[in-house]
Design a protein around this motif. Structure first.
Motif, PDB file in Angstrom:
ATOM      1  N   ARG A  22      11.443  -1.691  20.528  1.00 12.17           N
ATOM      2  CA  ARG A  22      11.024  -2.982  21.085  1.00 12.17           C
ATOM      3  C   ARG A  22      10.680  -2.886  22.568  1.00 12.17           C
ATOM      4  O   ARG A  22       9.977  -3.746  23.100  1.00 12.17           O
ATOM      5  N   LEU A  23      11.221  -1.888  23.254  1.00 12.81           N
ATOM      6  CA  LEU A  23      10.946  -1.735  24.680  1.00 12.81           C
ATOM      7  C   LEU A  23       9.557  -1.138  24.911  1.00 12.81           C
ATOM      8  O   LEU A  23       9.072  -0.328  24.120  1.00 12.81           O
ATOM      9  N   ASP A  74      23.018  -3.654  17.479  1.00  9.62           N
ATOM     10  CA  ASP A  74      21.706  -3.892  16.874  1.00  9.62           C
ATOM     11  C   ASP A  74      20.721  -4.524  17.861  1.00  9.62           C
ATOM     12  O   ASP A  74      19.733  -5.147  17.460  1.00  9.62           O
ATOM     13  N   ALA A  75      20.972  -4.340  19.151  1.00 10.20           N
ATOM     14  CA  ALA A  75      20.029  -4.716  20.218  1.00 10.20           C
ATOM     15  C   ALA A  75      19.580  -6.172  20.140  1.00 10.20           C
ATOM     16  O   ALA A  75      18.396  -6.485  20.266  1.00 10.20           O
ATOM     17  N   GLN A  76      20.518  -7.088  19.994  1.00 10.93           N
ATOM     18  CA  GLN A  76      20.159  -8.498  19.894  1.00 10.93           C
ATOM     19  C   GLN A  76      19.485  -9.022  21.162  1.00 10.93           C
ATOM     20  O   GLN A  76      18.572  -9.853  21.089  1.00 10.93           O
ATOM     21  N   LEU A  77      19.926  -8.546  22.337  1.00 11.70           N
ATOM     22  CA  LEU A  77      19.355  -9.055  23.582  1.00 11.70           C
ATOM     23  C   LEU A  77      17.962  -8.484  23.840  1.00 11.70           C
ATOM     24  O   LEU A  77      17.065  -9.213  24.260  1.00 11.70           O
ATOM     25  N   VAL A  78      17.785  -7.188  23.600  1.00 13.88           N
ATOM     26  CA  VAL A  78      16.444  -6.620  23.744  1.00 13.88           C
ATOM     27  C   VAL A  78      15.486  -7.264  22.760  1.00 13.88           C
ATOM     28  O   VAL A  78      14.331  -7.581  23.099  1.00 13.88           O
ATOM     29  N   THR A  79      15.940  -7.516  21.553  1.00 17.15           N
ATOM     30  CA  THR A  79      15.101  -8.173  20.547  1.00 17.15           C
ATOM     31  C   THR A  79      14.717  -9.572  20.996  1.00 17.15           C
ATOM     32  O   THR A  79      13.555  -9.984  20.842  1.00 17.15           O
ATOM     33  N   ALA A  80      15.657 -10.302  21.582  1.00 19.72           N
ATOM     34  CA  ALA A  80      15.352 -11.638  22.097  1.00 19.72           C
ATOM     35  C   ALA A  80      14.312 -11.570  23.222  1.00 19.72           C
ATOM     36  O   ALA A  80      13.422 -12.429  23.309  1.00 19.72           O
ATOM     37  N   MET A  81      14.409 -10.548  24.070  1.00 19.50           N
ATOM     38  CA  MET A  81      13.410 -10.371  25.113  1.00 19.50           C
ATOM     39  C   MET A  81      12.031 -10.146  24.522  1.00 19.50           C
ATOM     40  O   MET A  81      11.059 -10.798  24.876  1.00 19.50           O
ATOM     41  N   ALA A  82      11.945  -9.181  23.613  1.00 23.82           N
ATOM     42  CA  ALA A  82      10.656  -8.809  23.018  1.00 23.82           C
ATOM     43  C   ALA A  82      10.050  -9.970  22.230  1.00 23.82           C
ATOM     44  O   ALA A  82       8.861 -10.286  22.375  1.00 23.82           O
ATOM     45  N   ASP A  83      10.858 -10.624  21.408  1.00 25.76           N
ATOM     46  CA  ASP A  83      10.358 -11.744  20.613  1.00 25.76           C
ATOM     47  C   ASP A  83       9.979 -12.920  21.508  1.00 25.76           C
ATOM     48  O   ASP A  83       8.965 -13.597  21.282  1.00 25.76           O
ATOM     49  N   GLY A  84      10.800 -13.173  22.538  1.00 23.93           N
ATOM     50  CA  GLY A  84      10.518 -14.281  23.424  1.00 23.93           C
ATOM     51  C   GLY A  84       9.251 -14.079  24.233  1.00 23.93           C
ATOM     52  O   GLY A  84       8.498 -15.039  24.465  1.00 23.93           O
ATOM     53  N   LEU A  85       8.989 -12.854  24.670  1.00 21.66           N
ATOM     54  CA  LEU A  85       7.770 -12.586  25.436  1.00 21.66           C
ATOM     55  C   LEU A  85       6.539 -12.570  24.536  1.00 21.66           C
ATOM     56  O   LEU A  85       5.432 -12.856  25.006  1.00 21.66           O
ATOM     57  N   ALA A  86       6.726 -12.245  23.259  1.00 26.82           N
ATOM     58  CA  ALA A  86       5.587 -12.237  22.331  1.00 26.82           C
ATOM     59  C   ALA A  86       5.144 -13.652  21.980  1.00 26.82           C
ATOM     60  O   ALA A  86       4.009 -13.871  21.569  1.00 26.82           O
ATOM     61  N   GLY A  87       6.025 -14.630  22.170  1.00 26.51           N
ATOM     62  CA  GLY A  87       5.665 -16.022  21.924  1.00 26.51           C
ATOM     63  C   GLY A  87       5.870 -16.434  20.486  1.00 26.51           C
ATOM     64  O   GLY A  87       6.264 -15.678  19.622  1.00 26.51           O
TER      65      GLY A  87
END
Length: 398
Positions: A61-62, A385-398
């Motif tokens: 996701r990064l 399971d990288a919940q915070l990185v996933t939230a970053m990636a999903d949130g920036l993707a819109g």
């Protein structure tokens, strides 16, 4: 002899011919918006191996991983921890590909694992960060000869032992022409000098980034607009607005997105810091919003809402007043939100931290403000399971 176009058209009309039609204008090709940057720091200390960046799903996701920290010594770049960086043999259990390192067989340590990680995730770009809170003192010396500093950093990045591993360099100077752990008086243009020298030495395609403060006074001490011209991006450290230490409070979330009723300082928010940077002339598409993968907490608290009194800092796994999100999410779950971040009261302790939900709110803010993306300090605080990185990636993707 040159015949003017109007005369040619008249002759053709008299001869019964039609004038040639002008070619239709070509539509300008649409330029795709750049991919949002999803960035996180990885530290060379602790018990969080590179392998977990892969198994957690974070590496997929990064867009960028920033390795912390190299040192600034004698005015130049040097490794921060040679043993952890490239000398320590990694066991099979901690290896990205399950194969144990054998001394003499190639690149060891974190660098060897980062190379394996990039092979598995070709989209991932890796930067080497220099400085940090405890390692910024010698930037003052480096600022006296930026060209020499840049040459030393370039030589280190191109070292044959790990050549090609790093896609760029991150300067984490805390703080130029201001005070952090130590005070600097190099002048408003010192950071610009270092970044410009790095850009000239490394070329236009290498990533050159810098972590920058979120405090208004520290931002005023340096010409960040000029610094941004040489940088790929500037990472705004929009966290730790309110700490704990041994203070009696009042309790306050350390990384509010916006002000809330009763906030101790209305300018101590992510939004205020981002607006300050943009107002100083830093292009918004060169700004990353910072989030912390940890919480800060007090003990001896009885009031759930922010603003309560405390007896001191809460106990943490590694230091007083600070704890990873992965621990806090179950040990002290959120009991409310303030200013776009979460807080929790449990067993007389009061903690503030970001959750996947509040991170998505911050990412929506980054999108709506036209920022280049976001970064996190640092990966070991996330869940398996990288919940915070996933939230970053999903949130920036819109």
């Amino acid at each position: 002899m040159r015949v003017v176009p109007v005369l040619v058209a008249m002759i053709m009309l008299l001869a019964g011919c039609s004038a040639p039609e002008a070619p239709a204008p070509k539509a300008s090709p649409k330029v795709a918006a750049p991919e949002p940057r999803v960035v996180a720091y990885f530290t060379d200390w602790g018990d969080f191996p590179v392998r977990k960046v892969d198994t957690s799903g974070a590496a997929g996701r990064l867009t960028h991983l920033v390795y912390a920290f190299g040192k600034v010594s004698g005015g130049g770049c040097t490794p921060g921890d040679a043993w952890a960086d490239f000398q320590k043999p990694i066991t099979a259990a901690d290896s990205v590909d399950g194969a144990a390192d054998t001394p003499g067989q190639g690149l060891l340590g974190n660098f060897g694992q980062l190379r394996k990680l990039k092979q598995r995730h070709p989209q991932l770009r890796v930067l080497w960060s220099f400085g940090g809170w405890t390692g910024s003192g010698d930037f003052t010396e480096a600022a006296k000869d930026p060209a020499a500093f840049a040459r030393s950093c370039a030589a280190l990045l191109r070292d044959p032992r790990w050549a090609g591993l790093f896609d760029g360099i991150d300067v984490d100077w805390e703080y130029p022409n201001a005070c952090g752990l130590t005070c600097d008086h190099s002048g408003r243009d010192a950071l610009t000098g270092l970044l410009s020298a790095l850009r000239a030495e490394l070329g236009p395609d290498t990533l050159v980034t810098a972590a920058v403060p979120a405090d208004r006074d520290k931002l005023a001490a340096t010409d960040y607009a000029a610094a941004s011209r040489a940088a790929t991006w500037l990472s705004a450290m929009t966290y730790d607005f309110f700490g704990t230490g041994d203070t009696p409070g009042p309790t306050a979330p350390h990384s509010p997105l916006t002000a809330y009723p009763g906030i101790p300082r209305e300018t101590a928010t992510t939004d205020a810091a981002i607006r300050e940077l943009i107002g100083l002339g830093v292009p918004r598409d060169k700004v990353l919003l910072g989030v912390g993968f940890y919480g800060r907490g007090w003990s001896g608290v009885t009031t759930a809402a922010p603003g309560g009194r405390a007896s001191g800092a809460a106990a943490g796994s590694r230091e007083k007043g600070i704890e990873d999100y992965d621990v806090l999410r179950s040990a002290c779950p959120p009991t409310g939100t303030a200013g776009g971040t979460a807080y929790a009261l449990c067993h007389g302790q009061w903690w503030s931290y970001d959750t996947p939900e509040t991170i998505k709110t911050k990412m929506a803010y980054a999108r709506s403000t036209g920022l280049a993306g976001a970064f996190a300090w640092e990966l070991s605080g996330d869940t398996p399971d990288a919940q915070l990185v996933t939230a970053m990636a999903d949130g920036l993707a819109g």
